[in-house]
Design a protein around this motif. Sequence first.
Motif, PDB file in Angstrom:
ATOM      1  N   LEU A 109       0.716  -1.245   0.087  1.00  0.00           N
ATOM      2  CA  LEU A 109       0.185   0.004  -0.112  1.00  0.00           C
ATOM      3  C   LEU A 109       0.591   1.298  -0.139  1.00  0.00           C
ATOM      4  N   CYS A 110       0.414   2.218  -0.724  1.00  0.00           N
ATOM      5  CA  CYS A 110       1.084   3.739  -0.836  1.00  0.00           C
ATOM      6  C   CYS A 110       0.172   4.633  -0.593  1.00  0.00           C
ATOM      7  N   PHE A 111       0.593   5.628   0.276  1.00  0.00           N
ATOM      8  CA  PHE A 111      -0.400   6.676   0.704  1.00  0.00           C
ATOM      9  C   PHE A 111       0.173   7.991   0.315  1.00  0.00           C
ATOM     10  N   GLU A 112      -0.453   8.730  -0.404  1.00  0.00           N
ATOM     11  CA  GLU A 112      -0.026   9.870  -1.153  1.00  0.00           C
ATOM     12  C   GLU A 112      -0.826  11.101  -0.406  1.00  0.00           C
ATOM     13  N   PRO A 113      -0.393  11.823   0.882  1.00  0.00           N
ATOM     14  CA  PRO A 113      -1.425  12.505   1.583  1.00  0.00           C
ATOM     15  C   PRO A 113      -1.842  13.797   0.684  1.00  0.00           C
ATOM     16  N   SER A 114      -1.047  14.280  -0.346  1.00  0.00           N
ATOM     17  CA  SER A 114      -1.353  15.482  -1.161  1.00  0.00           C
ATOM     18  C   SER A 114      -2.689  15.140  -1.926  1.00  0.00           C
ATOM     19  N   LYS A 115      -2.981  13.909  -2.211  1.00  0.00           N
ATOM     20  CA  LYS A 115      -4.274  13.636  -2.830  1.00  0.00           C
ATOM     21  C   LYS A 115      -5.560  13.264  -2.109  1.00  0.00           C
ATOM     22  N   CYS A 116      -5.137  13.207  -0.515  1.00  0.00           N
ATOM     23  CA  CYS A 116      -6.123  12.921   0.282  1.00  0.00           C
ATOM     24  C   CYS A 116      -7.068  14.079   0.536  1.00  0.00           C
ATOM     25  N   ILE A 117      -8.362  13.892   0.611  1.00  0.00           N
ATOM     26  CA  ILE A 117      -9.424  14.878   0.927  1.00  0.00           C
ATOM     27  C   ILE A 117     -10.115  14.575   2.178  1.00  0.00           C
ATOM     28  N   ILE A 118      -9.569  13.748   3.112  1.00  0.00           N
ATOM     29  CA  ILE A 118     -10.123  13.181   4.328  1.00  0.00           C
ATOM     30  C   ILE A 118     -11.510  13.167   4.356  1.00  0.00           C
ATOM     31  N   CYS A 119     -11.996  12.164   3.383  1.00  0.00           N
ATOM     32  CA  CYS A 119     -13.323  11.779   3.409  1.00  0.00           C
ATOM     33  C   CYS A 119     -13.523  10.765   4.325  1.00  0.00           C
ATOM     34  N   GLU A 120     -12.533  10.013   4.698  1.00  0.00           N
ATOM     35  CA  GLU A 120     -12.343   8.793   6.026  1.00  0.00           C
ATOM     36  C   GLU A 120     -13.124   7.668   5.389  1.00  0.00           C
ATOM     37  N   SER A 121     -13.319   7.436   4.082  1.00  0.00           N
ATOM     38  CA  SER A 121     -13.938   6.291   3.566  1.00  0.00           C
ATOM     39  C   SER A 121     -12.993   5.169   3.914  1.00  0.00           C
ATOM     40  N   CYS A 122     -11.901   5.348   3.937  1.00  0.00           N
ATOM     41  CA  CYS A 122     -10.674   4.273   4.138  1.00  0.00           C
ATOM     42  C   CYS A 122     -10.560   3.741   5.594  1.00  0.00           C
ATOM     43  N   ILE A 123     -11.055   4.661   6.515  1.00  0.00           N
ATOM     44  CA  ILE A 123     -11.035   4.163   8.028  1.00  0.00           C
ATOM     45  C   ILE A 123     -12.037   2.801   7.988  1.00  0.00           C
ATOM     46  N   PRO A 124     -13.353   2.947   7.906  1.00  0.00           N
ATOM     47  CA  PRO A 124     -14.310   1.684   8.108  1.00  0.00           C
ATOM     48  C   PRO A 124     -13.602   0.610   7.245  1.00  0.00           C
ATOM     49  N   ALA A 125     -13.027   0.961   6.282  1.00  0.00           N
ATOM     50  CA  ALA A 125     -12.509  -0.256   5.268  1.00  0.00           C
ATOM     51  C   ALA A 125     -11.354  -1.039   5.782  1.00  0.00           C
ATOM     52  N   CYS A 126     -10.845  -0.323   6.699  1.00  0.00           N
ATOM     53  CA  CYS A 126      -9.483  -1.133   7.255  1.00  0.00           C
ATOM     54  C   CYS A 126      -9.622  -1.768   8.509  1.00  0.00           C
ATOM     55  N   SER A 127      -9.591  -3.057   8.310  1.00  0.00           N
ATOM     56  CA  SER A 127      -9.985  -3.979   9.767  1.00  0.00           C
ATOM     57  C   SER A 127      -8.898  -3.825  10.803  1.00  0.00           C
ATOM     58  N   TYR A 128      -7.654  -3.275  10.313  1.00  0.00           N
ATOM     59  CA  TYR A 128      -6.253  -3.269  11.157  1.00  0.00           C
ATOM     60  C   TYR A 128      -5.924  -2.041  11.821  1.00  0.00           C
ATOM     61  N   GLN A 129      -6.990  -0.999  11.485  1.00  0.00           N
ATOM     62  CA  GLN A 129      -6.965   0.298  12.061  1.00  0.00           C
ATOM     63  C   GLN A 129      -5.898   1.057  11.620  1.00  0.00           C
ATOM     64  N   ALA A 130      -5.235   0.948  10.403  1.00  0.00           N
ATOM     65  CA  ALA A 130      -3.869   1.405   9.993  1.00  0.00           C
ATOM     66  C   ALA A 130      -3.914   2.802   9.590  1.00  0.00           C
ATOM     67  N   ILE A 131      -5.137   3.639   9.505  1.00  0.00           N
ATOM     68  CA  ILE A 131      -5.297   4.538   9.115  1.00  0.00           C
ATOM     69  C   ILE A 131      -6.444   5.445  10.379  1.00  0.00           C
ATOM     70  N   GLU A 132      -5.894   6.524  10.643  1.00  0.00           N
ATOM     71  CA  GLU A 132      -6.683   7.592  11.514  1.00  0.00           C
ATOM     72  C   GLU A 132      -6.747   8.970  10.944  1.00  0.00           C
ATOM     73  N   SER A 133      -8.011   9.498  11.493  1.00  0.00           N
ATOM     74  CA  SER A 133      -8.101  10.827  11.001  1.00  0.00           C
ATOM     75  C   SER A 133      -8.431  11.846  12.413  1.00  0.00           C
ATOM     76  N   GLN A 134      -7.750  13.072  12.221  1.00  0.00           N
ATOM     77  CA  GLN A 134      -7.696  13.879  13.373  1.00  0.00           C
ATOM     78  C   GLN A 134      -8.809  14.926  13.001  1.00  0.00           C
ATOM     79  N   PHE A 135      -9.697  14.710  12.093  1.00  0.00           N
ATOM     80  CA  PHE A 135     -10.700  15.699  11.580  1.00  0.00           C
ATOM     81  C   PHE A 135     -11.819  15.699  12.661  1.00  0.00           C
TER      82      PHE A 135
END
Length: 135
Positions: A109-135
């Motif tokens: 997996l690669c994460f490109e922060p400049s493309k992220c709009i903080i929609c948080e769609s990825c958070i429930p998709a990740c069963s391993y809680q590898a992504i967090e949002s501070q929004f």
Amino acid sequence: MAKKKVILSFPPRLIQEPVTNVLIRQFDLQITILRAQVRPRERGRMVVEMIGEKQNFDAAFKYLDEKGVQVDPVVQEMRYMPEKCVHCTACVAVCPTHALSVDPQTRELCFEPSKCIICESCIPACSYQAIESQF
């Protein structure tokens, strides 16, 4: 032309003021609201993409500072923790901006922060809680 993706945090007293409209009209900036969280009598937050001339950004950020609007880069809001990620790629399919992708050579997996709009769609998709949002 420059492009910036930032988070604008508004104090409750500014929620009903046309701050974004001023940025467009007075500072000749193109504003795209990518996400907003606004509730009466609470702090408001917006993820926006701004396009304009550098000198207009400088003047607009000065205006925002004088109004009491906090401006932060988007990069600080999402946190990808590679140590928790098993590269199952479940988050890739739900990412609307392709901020999450798979490296075709390593299959990781690669994460490109400049493309992220903080929609948080990825958070429930990740069963391993590898992504967090501070929004």
